[in-house]
Design an enzyme around this catalytic site. Structure first.
Site, PDB file in Angstrom:
ATOM      1  CB  THR A 151      -0.818   0.021   1.329  1.00 58.83           C
ATOM      2  OG1 THR A 151      -1.629  -1.207   1.277  1.00 58.83           O
ATOM      3  CG2 THR A 151      -1.489   1.263   1.676  1.00 58.83           C
TER       4      THR A 151
ATOM      5  NE  ARG B 230      -9.065  -6.683   3.113  1.00 59.04           N
ATOM      6  CZ  ARG B 230      -8.064  -6.014   3.088  1.00 59.04           C
ATOM      7  NH1 ARG B 230      -7.601  -5.440   1.886  1.00 59.04           N
ATOM      8  NH2 ARG B 230      -7.268  -5.731   4.135  1.00 59.04           N
ATOM      9  CB  VAL B 231     -13.615  -2.479   1.885  1.00 58.43           C
ATOM     10  CG1 VAL B 231     -13.083  -1.029   2.091  1.00 58.43           C
ATOM     11  CG2 VAL B 231     -14.801  -2.623   0.789  1.00 58.43           C
ATOM     12  N   GLY B 232     -10.365  -2.937   2.822  1.00 58.07           N
ATOM     13  CA  GLY B 232      -9.386  -3.057   3.902  1.00 58.07           C
ATOM     14  C   GLY B 232      -9.582  -1.332   4.557  1.00 58.07           C
ATOM     15  CG  ASP B 233      -6.104   0.157   6.146  1.00 56.08           C
ATOM     16  OD1 ASP B 233      -5.114   1.050   6.463  1.00 56.08           O
ATOM     17  OD2 ASP B 233      -5.680  -0.886   5.642  1.00 56.08           O
TER      18      ASP B 233
ATOM     19  CB  THR C 126       1.576   0.694   4.644  1.00 53.73           C
ATOM     20  OG1 THR C 126       1.580  -0.478   4.132  1.00 53.73           O
ATOM     21  CG2 THR C 126       2.603   0.927   5.558  1.00 53.73           C
ATOM     22  N   GLY C 127      -0.034  -1.786   6.174  1.00 58.49           N
ATOM     23  CA  GLY C 127       0.110  -3.077   7.071  1.00 58.49           C
ATOM     24  C   GLY C 127      -1.115  -3.750   6.808  1.00 58.49           C
ATOM     25  CG  HIS C 128      -3.436  -7.530   9.063  1.00 58.23           C
ATOM     26  ND1 HIS C 128      -3.751  -8.013  10.120  1.00 58.23           N
ATOM     27  CD2 HIS C 128      -4.028  -7.944   8.204  1.00 58.23           C
ATOM     28  CE1 HIS C 128      -4.895  -8.952   9.869  1.00 58.23           C
ATOM     29  NE2 HIS C 128      -5.213  -8.926   8.473  1.00 58.23           N
ATOM     30  N   GLY C 129      -4.362  -4.602   7.067  1.00 56.02           N
ATOM     31  CA  GLY C 129      -5.565  -3.906   6.955  1.00 56.02           C
ATOM     32  C   GLY C 129      -6.885  -4.013   8.261  1.00 56.02           C
TER      33      GLY C 129
END
Lengths: 305, 310
Positions: B167, B195-198, B218-221
């Site tokens: 990201t 799928r929608v992340g952060d 950035t990282g695990h959403g």
């Protein structure tokens, strides 16, 4: 541990014609949620049950009774959150299912994700056996007529925007006998909204947030304003007694948005506040049902009634 | 101290053979973005410009080079936020456009909404005259190879792709003291459709407030969402923590509470900045006064004179 449930059925200038139905609706949902808690159900079970009751009630803009987007179709948003683990599930822009809050719960419990949107959300609904209903089943004749009227006069979102119209998103918060908190929020959005418009309801921290360490919140009102101040999260970041009022006032001052919020703390304190003309809300603690509609109104009923 | 621009190109595990290109791509994009600020451009202009550069660069998990979802397709998310007014624009699950960050900005500037998703976002793009690009033009051989590998039944997509491609995001303060953030992503490799992340969720994938600062993570959403990381870090800054301390607090909480790793770039309105991460690496760069700062591994902090063109 004190079990409590609080529900709201939208913060806006609820017209007199539907005010009784709105208040009856939130009272029934609160009773519903509390009966889940009373028989040992979790906070998550209770908020899902209360919100389902309001989704099934056509007086509210969620599930059955949703408003229509600019294409004359239904797009639904919902969120649910478990304060114990911070697990959450949300759906945005999902079409034609009766209980988006239950789909949101399935996202939380049956996937590795927190949020699904649109076609992907509908594919998942199908996969888990959730039925799709025809638009006419979900939408009332009243809404269809209002939508056509608005279309004719090109009254788009700009007018509904930030005005006292149609913010009847529904939501619930609860704390169960184990001290776990949860929240849930569900909506059909704003009448005539752009296709794919996502408001605050399914956005974690905005339409709702739950954390065993601080409490649970569900919001309603002008979605874009709630988003800009991440209202649910803001309420829980305040440690003061009047966190809800302070946060709503901030939203009014900073981005000129109106709305309402319900909140519950892990020890069972609760609040239902709003800066709009009205908000239909109800709460149950011990054996007492509290409810209101107009500012400063707080009516009381014994649960056994 | 002003202006300042801080940029990240993803947190996680970047393979060594791609690390150098990831870093140099970030540095050159940062120079371009900083040029906008030096020329008097706004913080919003700068973050949109630098993220556009990174979306166009196939090295990053944004725009061209986005990872593929379970169906082998590209769905992208982006957000921008203006710290002056708290105005924001976001798109989720958008397809077939080259620059989601620009579409997010259009949502902010041209609609009364904050977020558009999927088909609606696509329709809006067409209405705005944003060119439609064929899906395959966004897909690189590398992302297709990663996707195919992940189809193996015992592959763990979160581990397999954490920041191997990242990201992207940026925060900036302009000469007038306005802050802004922008973040863009192709999501998680092999994720469910829709799928929608952060990234497009305000307070999670970014937040900017002139009174406090701006963050892009950035990282695990899913972990970033559960702790509303951007808003959390700014809350710590409101309580008096520095950009660096607040970032560390937020990241540590995310690790402790929900087991998630990641990184952030953070800035305050006076130009103090931080690039912090709990993952193994985060490609980052910052430009302030005459210096370009950058790093990849924990503890790294290289500097270069901004006038020096490599």
């Amino acid at each position: 541990m004190k079990a409590v449930v609080v529900v709201h059925g939208g913060a806006w200038a609820i017209p007199d014609e539907i005010s009784k139905a709105s208040v009856d609706g939130v009272k029934a949902a609160a009773r519903d949620g509390f009966s889940v808690l009373r028989r040992g159900g979790s906070a998550v079970d209770a908020v899902e049950s209360a919100v389902r009751a309001m989704e099934d009630n056509t007086v509210f803009d969620a599930g059955h009774g949703s408003v229509l987007n600019t294409d004359g179709e239904v797009e639904l948003d919902a969120i649910i959150m478990d304060g114990r683990t911070l697990a959450s599930g949300a759906v945005s822009s999902v079409r034609n299912i009766a209980n988006p809050v239950s789909l949101a719960r399935a996202v939380m419990e049956k996937t590795d994700h927190v949020m699904l949107t649109s076609r992907g959300a509908n594919l998942f609904a199908k996969k888990i056996g959730m039925v799709t209903l025809p638009t006419d089943t979900l939408v009332t004749e009243y809404e269809r007529n209002e939508w056509e009227k608005h279309k004719k006069y090109v009254t788009g979102v700009k007018e509904l925007f930030n005005s006292q119209w149609g913010h009847d998103t529904v939501g619930a918060v609860a704390v169960d006998c184990s001290g776990n908190v949860a929240c849930a929020t569900s909506t059909g959005g704003i009448r005539n909204k752009m296709v794919g418009r996502v408001g605050d309801s399914p956005i974690i921290g905005s339409g709702g947030y739950a954390d065993n360490r601080s409490g649970a919140v569900s919001c309603t009102g002008h979605g874009e304003s709630i988003l800009k101040v991440t209202l649910a999260r803001l309420v829980l970041l305040h440690t003061e007694q009047d966190a809800v009022e302070l946060s709503l006032r901030y939203m009014g001052d900073r981005v000129r948005g109106g709305g309402g919020a319900i909140a519950v703390s892990p020890s069972g304190e609760w609040a239902a506040k709003f800066t709009t003309e009205r908000m239909a809300w109800a709460a149950v603690e011990h054996d007492v049902l509290w409810y209101g509609l107009d500012p400063n109104e707080k009516c009381k009923e014994q649960l056994s009634q | 101290m002003l202006p300042v621009l801080v940029v990240h190109g993803g947190a996680g595990h970047i393979p060594d053979d791609r690390a150098e290109l990831a870093c140099s791509g970030l540095c050159s994009a940062t120079r371009v973005g900083y040029g906008v600020l030096q020329g008097g451009g706004s913080a919003m202009d700068a973050v949109v410009e630098v993220v556009t550069q990174l979306e166009n660069n196939p090295m990053y998990n944004a725009g061209c080079g986005s990872v593929l979802n379970a169906k082998g397709e590209v769905e992208m998310d982006a957000i921008v936020m203006d710290g002056k007014t708290l105005a924001s624009g976001a798109v989720s699950a958008v397809r077939n456009i080259a620059n989601p960050v620009q579409l997010a900005r259009l949502v902010m500037d041209k609609t009364s909404h904050v977020c558009l998703t999927a088909e609606g976002a696509g329709r809006f793009a067409r209405a705005m005259g944003v060119p439609e690009v064929p899906g395959h033009s966004l897909i690189t051989d590398y992302s297709r190879m990663r996707w195919e590998k992940n189809l193996a039944p015992d592959a763990n997509p979160v581990e397999c792709q954490m920041g191997k491609m990242g990201t992207v995001g940026a925060v900036a303060v302009d000469v007038e003291g306005n802050v802004a953030c922008a973040t863009s992503t192709g999501g998680i490799l092999n994720c469910m459709e829709g799928r929608v992340g952060d990234t497009p969720c305000i307070g999670c994938g970014g937040y900017a407030d002139n009174k406090v600062g701006a963050v892009s993570p950035t990282g695990h959403g899913e972990a970033i969402m559960k702790v509303t990381l951007s808003r959390l870090i700014l809350f710590h800054m409101e309580q008096g923590q520095s950009a660096e301390a607040a970032s560390d607090l937020g990241l540590a909480y995310m690790k402790e509470r929900v087991g998630g790793l990641g990184g952030v770039v953070t800035v305050d309105p006076r130009g103090h900045w931080a690039a912090r991460f709990t993952s193994r690496q985060m490609a980052w760069a910052a430009a302030q006064q005459d210096t370009l700062h950058h790093g990849l591994y924990t503890g790294e902090h290289f500097t270069q004179n901004l006038d020096h063109q490599p």
